[in-house]
Design an enzyme around this catalytic site. Sequence first.
Site, PDB file in Angstrom:
ATOM      1  N   ASP A  55      40.424  42.898  41.962  1.00 41.91           N
ATOM      2  CA  ASP A  55      39.205  42.082  41.880  1.00 41.91           C
ATOM      3  C   ASP A  55      38.814  41.865  40.417  1.00 41.91           C
ATOM      4  O   ASP A  55      37.848  41.160  40.117  1.00 41.91           O
ATOM      5  CB  ASP A  55      38.056  42.673  42.709  1.00 41.91           C
ATOM      6  CG  ASP A  55      37.671  44.079  42.296  1.00 41.91           C
ATOM      7  OD1 ASP A  55      38.303  44.635  41.371  1.00 41.91           O
ATOM      8  OD2 ASP A  55      36.722  44.632  42.896  1.00 41.91           O
ATOM      9  N   SER A  56      39.627  42.417  39.494  1.00 41.97           N
ATOM     10  CA  SER A  56      39.524  42.052  38.079  1.00 41.97           C
ATOM     11  C   SER A  56      39.686  40.541  37.912  1.00 41.97           C
ATOM     12  O   SER A  56      39.326  39.989  36.870  1.00 41.97           O
ATOM     13  CB  SER A  56      40.590  42.784  37.250  1.00 41.97           C
ATOM     14  OG  SER A  56      41.872  42.589  37.805  1.00 41.97           O
ATOM     15  N   ASP A  94      42.811  44.257  46.491  1.00 40.34           N
ATOM     16  CA  ASP A  94      41.528  44.980  46.430  1.00 40.34           C
ATOM     17  C   ASP A  94      40.578  44.551  47.535  1.00 40.34           C
ATOM     18  O   ASP A  94      40.457  43.352  47.835  1.00 40.34           O
ATOM     19  CB  ASP A  94      40.832  44.663  45.093  1.00 40.34           C
ATOM     20  CG  ASP A  94      41.163  45.672  44.010  1.00 40.34           C
ATOM     21  OD1 ASP A  94      41.766  46.717  44.319  1.00 40.34           O
ATOM     22  OD2 ASP A  94      40.822  45.408  42.844  1.00 40.34           O
ATOM     23  N   LYS A 123      43.310  48.257  48.467  1.00 43.65           N
ATOM     24  CA  LYS A 123      42.757  49.253  47.527  1.00 43.65           C
ATOM     25  C   LYS A 123      41.243  49.290  47.683  1.00 43.65           C
ATOM     26  O   LYS A 123      40.603  48.247  47.810  1.00 43.65           O
ATOM     27  CB  LYS A 123      43.157  48.929  46.085  1.00 43.65           C
ATOM     28  CG  LYS A 123      42.625  49.963  45.076  1.00 43.65           C
ATOM     29  CD  LYS A 123      43.350  49.907  43.738  1.00 43.65           C
ATOM     30  CE  LYS A 123      42.941  48.776  42.857  1.00 43.65           C
ATOM     31  NZ  LYS A 123      41.498  48.746  42.516  1.00 43.65           N
ATOM     32  N   GLU A 125      37.609  51.401  46.284  1.00 42.87           N
ATOM     33  CA  GLU A 125      37.027  52.245  45.229  1.00 42.87           C
ATOM     34  C   GLU A 125      36.119  53.325  45.828  1.00 42.87           C
ATOM     35  O   GLU A 125      35.320  53.040  46.720  1.00 42.87           O
ATOM     36  CB  GLU A 125      36.209  51.376  44.259  1.00 42.87           C
ATOM     37  CG  GLU A 125      37.061  50.387  43.488  1.00 42.87           C
ATOM     38  CD  GLU A 125      36.268  49.610  42.439  1.00 42.87           C
ATOM     39  OE1 GLU A 125      35.097  49.937  42.177  1.00 42.87           O
ATOM     40  OE2 GLU A 125      36.839  48.647  41.882  1.00 42.87           O
ATOM     41  N   GLU A 192      41.369  55.548  36.978  1.00 45.49           N
ATOM     42  CA  GLU A 192      41.070  54.669  35.843  1.00 45.49           C
ATOM     43  C   GLU A 192      40.165  55.374  34.838  1.00 45.49           C
ATOM     44  O   GLU A 192      39.106  55.916  35.209  1.00 45.49           O
ATOM     45  CB  GLU A 192      40.391  53.379  36.356  1.00 45.49           C
ATOM     46  CG  GLU A 192      40.035  52.410  35.243  1.00 45.49           C
ATOM     47  CD  GLU A 192      39.681  51.010  35.730  1.00 45.49           C
ATOM     48  OE1 GLU A 192      39.823  50.721  36.936  1.00 45.49           O
ATOM     49  OE2 GLU A 192      39.259  50.194  34.886  1.00 45.49           O
TER      50      GLU A 192
HETATM   51  O1  KIV Z   1      40.936  45.108  39.731  1.00 44.97           O
HETATM   52  C1  KIV Z   1      41.883  45.601  39.096  1.00 44.97           C
HETATM   53  O2  KIV Z   1      42.658  44.917  38.418  1.00 44.97           O
HETATM   54  C2  KIV Z   1      42.075  47.032  39.171  1.00 44.97           C
HETATM   55  C3  KIV Z   1      43.009  47.661  38.180  1.00 44.97           C
HETATM   56  C4  KIV Z   1      42.401  47.660  36.848  1.00 44.97           C
HETATM   57  C5  KIV Z   1      43.417  49.019  38.610  1.00 44.97           C
HETATM   58  O3  KIV Z   1      41.481  47.671  39.979  1.00 44.97           O
END
Ligand code: KIV
Length: 275
Positions: A55-56, A94, A123, A125, A192
Amino acid sequence: MYVETTSAPARKPVTVPGLGAMKAEGRKIVMLTAYDASFAAQLETAGVDVALVGDSLGMVVQGRSSTLPVTVDDMVYHTAAVARGLAATLLVADLPFMSDRDVPAAMAAATRLVAEGGAAMVKIEGAGRICEVIAALAERDIPVCGHLGLTPQSVNKFGGYKVQGKTDAAAEKLFADAQAVEAAGADLLVLECVPSALAARITQALTIPVIGIGAGVGCDGQVLVVYDMLGLTPGKRPKFSKDFLAGQGSIPSAIRAYADDVRAGAFPGPEHSFS
Ligand code: KIV
């Protein structure tokens, strides 16, 4: 223009159990973010093991100041695009902010990422109440990657993008959270911005592979944001990243150099890590 290829994969597909085998055999796992089919194809060609649709993308693709505005629709769109560029590389996507607020919401979002997006793993968090969500997904055979340490969706609670687990109490809490995430059924864990010694201790204690970003070389593998490691992200590069394009001259060579350095244990160095 991106051209979809129908040629057979040149290497064996990376699988979820395969990642566990890599940890057991001491082979480093190479993970990198991707947000579209063209970059995904570059990861595939370079032999990257895991592509992460992070989600970056809210920050590096959409130009927002955090990951919080990213929606499930955004994630499904980019995950499906990345899937079209991959063959053997494992695809992780994510769960965006608040899509994991309860088990039904997380189940619905994960179902879309897997069924519409083509992700093999989602993924998520955090720990605590999130472990209930991880357990529910795992029970439905949706592979889960946990994410602890600097969890960007908690940026407002943290008061910025800061290294986590620095005090003894915070380190013990992070260690316990990592064990809880594994016990809940996660297959992989991203750590992270965590002190290297703590990340190495967690990596040794867990059975599942641990992927670091700003967590030192003692993890089972590494992940970076692809735009960071190509020097494309505007502003100051994070300490834990490295511009692999500098000195390589092309994006394919830069991605290969990253993969080679991760596999050789040459990246990250102490200058990309926290103590
Ligand atoms: O959103 C993302 O790119 C991430 C990585 C930085 C691990 O969670």
